[in-house]
Design a protein around this motif. Structure first.
Motif, PDB file in Angstrom:
ATOM      1  N   VAL A  38      -5.606  -4.163   9.154  1.00 43.08           N
ATOM      2  CA  VAL A  38      -4.799  -2.855   8.841  1.00 43.08           C
ATOM      3  C   VAL A  38      -3.455  -3.481   8.374  1.00 43.08           C
ATOM      4  N   SER A  39      -2.911  -4.553   9.228  1.00 43.56           N
ATOM      5  CA  SER A  39      -1.598  -4.807   8.847  1.00 43.56           C
ATOM      6  C   SER A  39      -1.492  -5.388   7.504  1.00 43.56           C
ATOM      7  N   ARG A  40      -2.406  -6.190   7.316  1.00 38.82           N
ATOM      8  CA  ARG A  40      -2.480  -6.721   5.806  1.00 38.82           C
ATOM      9  C   ARG A  40      -2.544  -5.906   4.655  1.00 38.82           C
ATOM     10  N   ALA A  41      -3.304  -4.825   4.812  1.00 39.36           N
ATOM     11  CA  ALA A  41      -3.590  -3.878   3.939  1.00 39.36           C
ATOM     12  C   ALA A  41      -2.418  -3.126   3.685  1.00 39.36           C
ATOM     13  N   MET A  42      -1.843  -2.785   4.757  1.00 36.51           N
ATOM     14  CA  MET A  42      -0.495  -2.026   4.878  1.00 36.51           C
ATOM     15  C   MET A  42       0.667  -2.589   3.962  1.00 36.51           C
ATOM     16  N   ASN A  43       0.623  -3.801   4.081  1.00 34.14           N
ATOM     17  CA  ASN A  43       1.615  -4.599   3.559  1.00 34.14           C
ATOM     18  C   ASN A  43       1.680  -4.713   2.134  1.00 34.14           C
ATOM     19  N   LEU A  44       0.214  -4.725   1.558  1.00 32.12           N
ATOM     20  CA  LEU A  44      -0.229  -4.722   0.100  1.00 32.12           C
ATOM     21  C   LEU A  44       0.199  -3.468  -0.229  1.00 32.12           C
ATOM     22  N   LEU A  45      -0.359  -2.302   0.162  1.00 33.87           N
ATOM     23  CA  LEU A  45      -0.029  -0.914  -0.115  1.00 33.87           C
ATOM     24  C   LEU A  45       1.371  -0.470  -0.389  1.00 33.87           C
ATOM     25  N   GLY A  46       2.047  -1.022   0.809  1.00 33.50           N
ATOM     26  CA  GLY A  46       3.516  -0.739   0.801  1.00 33.50           C
ATOM     27  C   GLY A  46       4.179  -1.787  -0.437  1.00 33.50           C
ATOM     28  N   LYS A  47       3.774  -2.675  -0.680  1.00 34.44           N
ATOM     29  CA  LYS A  47       4.311  -3.592  -1.687  1.00 34.44           C
ATOM     30  C   LYS A  47       4.205  -3.026  -3.146  1.00 34.44           C
ATOM     31  N   ASP A  48       2.948  -2.409  -3.120  1.00 34.45           N
ATOM     32  CA  ASP A  48       2.718  -1.795  -4.427  1.00 34.45           C
ATOM     33  C   ASP A  48       3.048  -0.241  -4.670  1.00 34.45           C
ATOM     34  N   GLY A  49       3.808   0.194  -3.384  1.00 28.89           N
ATOM     35  CA  GLY A  49       4.492   1.537  -3.675  1.00 28.89           C
ATOM     36  C   GLY A  49       3.526   2.686  -3.255  1.00 28.89           C
ATOM     37  N   TYR A  50       2.393   2.493  -2.365  1.00 25.57           N
ATOM     38  CA  TYR A  50       1.740   3.562  -2.129  1.00 25.57           C
ATOM     39  C   TYR A  50       1.864   3.971  -0.695  1.00 25.57           C
ATOM     40  N   ILE A  51       2.567   3.361  -0.050  1.00 30.80           N
ATOM     41  CA  ILE A  51       3.109   3.603   1.457  1.00 30.80           C
ATOM     42  C   ILE A  51       4.297   3.570   1.617  1.00 30.80           C
ATOM     43  N   GLU A  52       4.803   3.959   2.784  1.00 31.61           N
ATOM     44  CA  GLU A  52       6.086   3.676   3.256  1.00 31.61           C
ATOM     45  C   GLU A  52       5.929   3.751   4.890  1.00 31.61           C
ATOM     46  N   PHE A  53       6.934   2.971   5.609  1.00 33.25           N
ATOM     47  CA  PHE A  53       6.953   3.085   7.144  1.00 33.25           C
ATOM     48  C   PHE A  53       7.887   4.230   7.452  1.00 33.25           C
ATOM     49  N   SER A  54       7.894   5.008   8.279  1.00 35.71           N
ATOM     50  CA  SER A  54       9.000   5.897   8.707  1.00 35.71           C
ATOM     51  C   SER A  54       9.385   5.532  10.030  1.00 35.71           C
ATOM     52  N   MET A  55      10.114   6.340  10.793  1.00 31.99           N
ATOM     53  CA  MET A  55      10.688   6.135  12.063  1.00 31.99           C
ATOM     54  C   MET A  55       9.550   5.781  13.088  1.00 31.99           C
ATOM     55  N   GLY A  56       9.548   4.857  13.874  1.00 35.86           N
ATOM     56  CA  GLY A  56       8.527   4.545  14.870  1.00 35.86           C
ATOM     57  C   GLY A  56       7.191   3.709  14.143  1.00 35.86           C
ATOM     58  N   ASN A  57       7.642   3.206  12.943  1.00 38.52           N
ATOM     59  CA  ASN A  57       6.367   2.528  12.250  1.00 38.52           C
ATOM     60  C   ASN A  57       5.299   3.340  11.999  1.00 38.52           C
ATOM     61  N   MET A  58       5.595   4.796  11.926  1.00 36.58           N
ATOM     62  CA  MET A  58       4.668   5.581  11.440  1.00 36.58           C
ATOM     63  C   MET A  58       4.271   5.379   9.786  1.00 36.58           C
ATOM     64  N   ILE A  59       3.048   5.545   9.375  1.00 38.97           N
ATOM     65  CA  ILE A  59       2.927   5.244   8.000  1.00 38.97           C
ATOM     66  C   ILE A  59       2.670   6.680   7.279  1.00 38.97           C
ATOM     67  N   LEU A  61       2.231   8.374   3.153  1.00 36.10           N
ATOM     68  CA  LEU A  61       1.900   8.136   1.862  1.00 36.10           C
ATOM     69  C   LEU A  61       3.156   8.444   1.027  1.00 36.10           C
ATOM     70  N   THR A  62       3.447   7.555  -0.028  1.00 41.77           N
ATOM     71  CA  THR A  62       4.419   7.908  -0.977  1.00 41.77           C
ATOM     72  C   THR A  62       3.768   8.903  -1.996  1.00 41.77           C
ATOM     73  N   ASP A  63       4.576   9.514  -3.005  1.00 48.10           N
ATOM     74  CA  ASP A  63       3.892  10.458  -4.093  1.00 48.10           C
ATOM     75  C   ASP A  63       2.808  10.024  -4.674  1.00 48.10           C
ATOM     76  N   LYS A  64       3.066   8.509  -5.295  1.00 44.65           N
ATOM     77  CA  LYS A  64       1.809   7.778  -5.882  1.00 44.65           C
ATOM     78  C   LYS A  64       0.757   7.582  -4.827  1.00 44.65           C
ATOM     79  N   GLY A  65       0.784   7.272  -3.537  1.00 46.24           N
ATOM     80  CA  GLY A  65      -0.138   7.225  -2.831  1.00 46.24           C
ATOM     81  C   GLY A  65      -1.010   8.277  -2.225  1.00 46.24           C
ATOM     82  N   MET A  66      -0.049   9.521  -2.355  1.00 49.10           N
ATOM     83  CA  MET A  66      -0.680  10.831  -2.176  1.00 49.10           C
ATOM     84  C   MET A  66      -1.641  11.267  -3.188  1.00 49.10           C
ATOM     85  N   ALA A  67      -1.185  11.131  -4.443  1.00 48.96           N
ATOM     86  CA  ALA A  67      -2.030  11.316  -5.689  1.00 48.96           C
ATOM     87  C   ALA A  67      -3.466  10.512  -5.721  1.00 48.96           C
ATOM     88  N   VAL A  68      -3.475   9.345  -5.352  1.00 48.58           N
ATOM     89  CA  VAL A  68      -4.424   8.571  -5.453  1.00 48.58           C
ATOM     90  C   VAL A  68      -5.286   8.926  -4.113  1.00 48.58           C
TER      91      VAL A  68
END
Length: 139
Positions: A38-59, A61-68
């Motif tokens: 999961v950590s590896r996948a989150m790093n890739l998805l974050g790098k590609d702009g699909y997710i971001e980490f909020s307070m407390g390392n909660m994951i 979806l960005t607008d781009k990630g939400m659309a997909v």
């Protein structure tokens, strides 16, 4: 995007709808994968702009990630309902099969299934609708 990336985005959306928040451990549990995966996948998805980490390392979806994620989850729900309606198989069996098909199905085939469902299975309209984040169930 690879099928596994789509699976992660769909899982994040479903967890957000179910819980209102998403942690890596929740994703690992939902998908039956290890936390390092999961950590590896989150790093890739974050790098590609699909997710971001909020307070407390909660994951989140960005607008781009939400659309997909909404597209994948919508196909998943549509295919599950369609397979149940057409074949009469139980929901869990229809869902397993929908999971295998949802990533590879052509857009025009999805459109055809949507039209057929609208014309022939009106009672299933709510079942195949993907809710907004504002409609999530609070726990």
């Amino acid at each position: 995007m690879y099928e596994s990336g789509e699976d992660y985005l769909e899982a994040i959306l479903r967890l957000q709808l179910e819980n209102g928040f998403v942690r890596s451990v929740d994703i690992a549990h939902k998908l039956g994968v290890s936390r390092p995966s999961v950590s590896r996948a989150m790093n890739l998805l974050g790098k590609d702009g699909y997710i971001e980490f909020s307070m407390g390392n909660m994951i989140k979806l960005t607008d781009k990630g939400m659309a997909v994620a909404r597209d994948i989850f919508g196909r998943h729900k549509l295919l599950t309902a369609f397979l149940q309606k057409i074949t009469g198989v139980p929901e869990d069996q229809a869902e397993e099969n929908a999971c295998r098909v949802e990533h590879d199905i052509d857009a025009d085939v999805v459109a055809g299934i949507q039209k057929w469902m609208a014309d022939n299975a009106v009672e299933m309209a709510e079942q195949i609708r993907v809710p907004d984040m504002s409609e999530k169930t609070e726990k």
